[in-house]
Design an enzyme around this catalytic site. Structure first.
Site, PDB file in Angstrom:
ATOM      1  N   SER A   1     -29.760  -5.266 -26.455  1.00 33.65           N
ATOM      2  CA  SER A   1     -28.637  -4.316 -25.630  1.00 33.65           C
ATOM      3  C   SER A   1     -27.419  -4.493 -25.360  1.00 33.65           C
ATOM      4  O   SER A   1     -27.200  -6.681 -24.406  1.00 33.65           O
ATOM      5  CB  SER A   1     -28.971  -3.759 -24.535  1.00 33.65           C
ATOM      6  OG  SER A   1     -30.062  -2.575 -25.011  1.00 33.65           O
TER       7      SER A   1
HETATM    8  N1  SAM Z   1     -34.557  -4.496 -24.721  1.00 34.67           N
HETATM    9  C1  SAM Z   1     -34.128  -5.234 -26.018  1.00 34.67           C
HETATM   10  C2  SAM Z   1     -33.970  -6.598 -25.744  1.00 34.67           C
HETATM   11  O1  SAM Z   1     -34.176  -6.481 -24.928  1.00 34.67           O
HETATM   12  O2  SAM Z   1     -33.776  -7.121 -26.594  1.00 34.67           O
HETATM   13  C3  SAM Z   1     -33.594  -4.028 -27.190  1.00 34.67           C
HETATM   14  C4  SAM Z   1     -34.290  -3.559 -27.377  1.00 34.67           C
HETATM   15  S1  SAM Z   1     -33.758  -2.347 -28.875  1.00 34.67           S
HETATM   16  C5  SAM Z   1     -32.222  -1.785 -28.362  1.00 34.67           C
HETATM   17  C6  SAM Z   1     -34.842  -0.829 -28.820  1.00 34.67           C
HETATM   18  C7  SAM Z   1     -36.045  -1.494 -29.827  1.00 34.67           C
HETATM   19  O3  SAM Z   1     -37.071  -0.740 -29.678  1.00 34.67           O
HETATM   20  C8  SAM Z   1     -36.247  -2.376 -31.910  1.00 34.67           C
HETATM   21  O4  SAM Z   1     -36.481  -3.556 -31.744  1.00 34.67           O
HETATM   22  C9  SAM Z   1     -36.949  -1.123 -32.096  1.00 34.67           C
HETATM   23  O5  SAM Z   1     -37.639  -1.964 -32.735  1.00 34.67           O
HETATM   24  C10 SAM Z   1     -37.994  -1.096 -30.868  1.00 34.67           C
HETATM   25  N2  SAM Z   1     -38.734   0.264 -30.858  1.00 34.67           N
HETATM   26  C11 SAM Z   1     -38.207   0.916 -31.548  1.00 34.67           C
HETATM   27  N3  SAM Z   1     -39.273   2.490 -31.735  1.00 34.67           N
HETATM   28  C12 SAM Z   1     -40.006   2.002 -30.662  1.00 34.67           C
HETATM   29  C13 SAM Z   1     -41.861   2.407 -30.878  1.00 34.67           C
HETATM   30  N4  SAM Z   1     -42.541   3.282 -30.957  1.00 34.67           N
HETATM   31  N5  SAM Z   1     -42.672   1.244 -30.077  1.00 34.67           N
HETATM   32  C14 SAM Z   1     -42.223  -0.354 -29.455  1.00 34.67           C
HETATM   33  N6  SAM Z   1     -41.045  -0.212 -29.887  1.00 34.67           N
HETATM   34  C15 SAM Z   1     -39.759   0.645 -30.873  1.00 34.67           C
END
Ligand code: SAM
Length: 217
Positions: free
Chosen positions: A62
């Site tokens: 993000s």
């Molecule tokens: N917080 C992260 C960082 O500091 O880099 C950024 C997160 S990114 C915007 C969203 C993440 O959520 C992705 O890596 C995606 O694979 C993960 N994601 C999506 N659905 C998910 C789920 N049901 N459980 C765990 N992770 C999930």
């Protein structure tokens, strides 16, 4: 101080000036863990730019302002039990553990990103973040109940298990809305009597939360 650190310091001071970083604790955490430590080499020169950046598996880390907004809304304090859903690069989890000064659990559904985050955290010298592979839309019952749950992917609605895994008085921060890149950031507060209060904190754009209580794939 290297060039990347100098650029990062300016980004942090801009966020302070704009009122997005409000507390000294969040400012210090940002300075301790610059975003460039959590992206691939080819993106390091852009890590200070206040926009999301690509990480492996078609996901994103993000934008700094978004992370600042969520951390300030969360009101993290020393000793809080926090779950992050959506580990991605591991950057936000590193900031969270710096703020609560204790272990943090973060859950990611894509194995490649679990490895990516673990590598980044190790390089940054963070030992108190535990990266778990799984569907975070179900929460993570073994370490529940939580003072705070931070979800960094967009859900179609508030996943019931996440509310259930909050302590009374606990708070869930989650983007809820459309499948891709349009949601509203909700602050879901579980009152001491177990009822729930929802505050809408405005429009945001996250990748989708994919899982049993998120978007089905
Ligand atoms: N917080 C992260 C960082 O500091 O880099 C950024 C997160 S990114 C915007 C969203 C993440 O959520 C992705 O890596 C995606 O694979 C993960 N994601 C999506 N659905 C998910 C789920 N049901 N459980 C765990 N992770 C999930």
């Amino acid at each position: 101080m290297g060039r990347l650190d100098e650029l990062w310091r300016r980004t942090v001071e801009n966020l302070v000036r704009e009122g997005l970083i409000k507390s000294d604790a969040v400012r210090r955490a940002f300075l301790k863990y610059p975003r460039y430590l959590f992206v691939e080499k080819r993106y390091r020169a852009y890590a200070h730019v206040d926009e999301p950046l690509p990480i492996p598996a078609g996901q994103t880390v993000s934008a700094p302002h978004m992370v600042a907004i969520m951390l300030e809304l969360a009101g993290l304090e020393r000793g809080m039990n926090v779950l992050e859903v959506g580990t991605g690069s591991g950057w936000n989890a590193a900031l969270v553990t710096e703020l609560v000064k204790t272990d943090v659990y973060t859950i990611e559904r894509i194995p490649e990103l679990v490895e990516f985050a673990r590598r980044n955290l190790e390089r940054a010298g963070v030992e108190s973040v535990h990266v778990i592979l799984g569907d975070g839309s179900r929460g993570f019952p073994p370490k529940a109940p939580y003072d705070r749950i931070l979800v960094t992917a967009g859900a179609p609605e508030v996943p019931r298990p996440l509310v259930e895994q909050l302590k009374p008085g606990g708070k869930l921060i989650i983007p809820v809305g459309g499948y891709h890149l349009w949601q509203e950031l909700l602050e879901v507060i579980k009152r001491p009597d177990g009822s729930v209060e929802v505050k809408n904190r405005g429009g945001v754009a996250f990748v989708p939360l994919i899982g049993e209580y998120g978007w089905r794939q």
